[in-house]
Design an enzyme around this catalytic site. Sequence first.
Site, PDB file in Angstrom:
ATOM      1  N   PHE A 112       0.812  -1.223   0.000  1.00 34.48           N
ATOM      2  CA  PHE A 112       0.000   0.000   0.000  1.00 34.48           C
ATOM      3  C   PHE A 112       0.841   1.267   0.000  1.00 34.48           C
ATOM      4  O   PHE A 112       0.355   2.343  -0.375  1.00 34.48           O
ATOM      5  CB  PHE A 112      -0.965  -0.001   1.191  1.00 34.48           C
ATOM      6  CG  PHE A 112      -0.393   0.449   2.499  1.00 34.48           C
ATOM      7  CD1 PHE A 112      -0.612   1.744   2.960  1.00 34.48           C
ATOM      8  CD2 PHE A 112       0.334  -0.413   3.304  1.00 34.48           C
ATOM      9  CE1 PHE A 112      -0.112   2.160   4.186  1.00 34.48           C
ATOM     10  CE2 PHE A 112       0.838  -0.006   4.524  1.00 34.48           C
ATOM     11  CZ  PHE A 112       0.624   1.285   4.967  1.00 34.48           C
ATOM     12  N   LYS A 113       2.102   1.171   0.393  1.00 31.08           N
ATOM     13  CA  LYS A 113       2.950   2.365   0.416  1.00 31.08           C
ATOM     14  C   LYS A 113       3.120   2.967  -0.978  1.00 31.08           C
ATOM     15  O   LYS A 113       3.412   4.156  -1.118  1.00 31.08           O
ATOM     16  CB  LYS A 113       4.310   2.031   1.023  1.00 31.08           C
ATOM     17  CG  LYS A 113       4.241   1.373   2.407  1.00 31.08           C
ATOM     18  CD  LYS A 113       3.570   2.257   3.428  1.00 31.08           C
ATOM     19  CE  LYS A 113       3.427   1.574   4.778  1.00 31.08           C
ATOM     20  NZ  LYS A 113       4.654   1.402   5.516  1.00 31.08           N
TER      21      LYS A 113
END
Length: 495
Positions: A112-113
């Site tokens: 998700f980063k």
Amino acid sequence: MYYVSTRSKNHRLTASQAIAQGLAVDGGLLTPEVFPKLSHNGLKTLTDMSYQQRAVYVMNPYLEDFTASELSSFATKAYGPDKFDAREVAPVRTVDGNTHCLELWHGPTCAFKDMALQMLPHLLSASLVKNDEKKTACILVATSGDTGKAALEGFRDVDGTRILVFYPKDGVSAIQQLQMNTQEGENVGVCSVVGNFDDAQTGVKKLFSDEKLRAELAGRGYFFSSANSINWGRVLPQIVYYVSAYCDLVKTEKIQLGDPVNVCVPTGNFGNILAGYYAGQMGVPIRKFICASNSNNVLTDFLRTGVYDRNRRFYNTMSPSMDILISSNLERMLYELSGSSDGEVRGYMDQLAEKGRYEVGDAVKGKLSRYFAAGFCDDAQTQRVIARMWNEHKYLIDPHTAVAFDVLDQYRAETGDDTAAIVVSTASPFKFCDSVLGALGVTDLREGTDILGQLSELTGVSAPAPLAGLAGKEVRFTDNTTKDHMVDKVLEMLK
């Protein structure tokens, strides 16, 4: 729109100044003075937009010294098909009637980063130009696994930047470590730190506040900035995917516009769930923010009691990105819930630094209870959830996502709240093949990147291309240091 420190709101910065600086000079976190609102009609308009268009619409009010044209260009580059393998960028998958999974791992590093760290380099490089900055930005990153690779990939060979990543030795998965240590680029550096993530994160914060080091590096033509979620340029793009997920549920008629939802977020440093809270403050009708922790359940205890106490046993778990006892972004939440009382927040942070604990007042406790619920899940239960999700739904998930599904089940059982829920899925299961295969009953694990094929063969699910491409890549970084010698490593890497 101006930005102030959570510990001193007297010094105001523009958006570009806040993004370039990363961390306030007093050690606080830079946060917007106000939060713009999304009207009912605004949400309706967003429903028919692409993810790239939604990003511009949501971020534009926060970035007054950027033009809509600039942001549109950034969004096209950050979230294009050459970066993300899903047209929706952050697709929402319905698991059952009122449970939906927001998949945030379709980007270049499968975590998700990427949702923020594909955007941040564009925001930062533009900010440097707007501020007429001549020195090179040295991006310092402490990572519990995913931020490091995402930041390295995002800032690889970006003009005017160097990036140095520190990760806990033996505290990330084998695939995460291989992703970082094989990173390509001329402006990148990677080093492991003896200890856990909190040791690496504390070390990076000390580097930021080391005046002697800053002066030395200024003479060499560098200044420090951050790609961790202490940088507002990291948190802002994360708000977008909560808005987008809600709009997608409306668009697919899973909910009606205006219906409330709950969100359940696997949480370590508190930045991801904080972005969801900010989306709610903007007007997305989120009823409850459910904070899911692993055995390092410092946030669970805090949200239930108002007492934050990091003086506890640290666990290395199969969900390492949540193996954190000092959740930096919680400081921004305290600032909001205390009514922007910088003195109150400063007091909490002083107590945390001196004693390792603090207790918030009754007013903040009341707001925490209103907005948040919390629970935790140990490794044994995490494995059971991975197996159940595969056996019952043929849905393959990673350990962090499994923690969130379990805590959502706990919440529903305790409260009877059957509101439609969004579970935030933060990483591809192929980043944690050993844990996922173990959960599915496999005990004889292949070594190295061969384990990716083993999981694919068992499930029929293909490994993401960025992970499959790790096979045979050259390991470039093998350095190791202690938290007390990180300054030496920085000086060595920035000769």
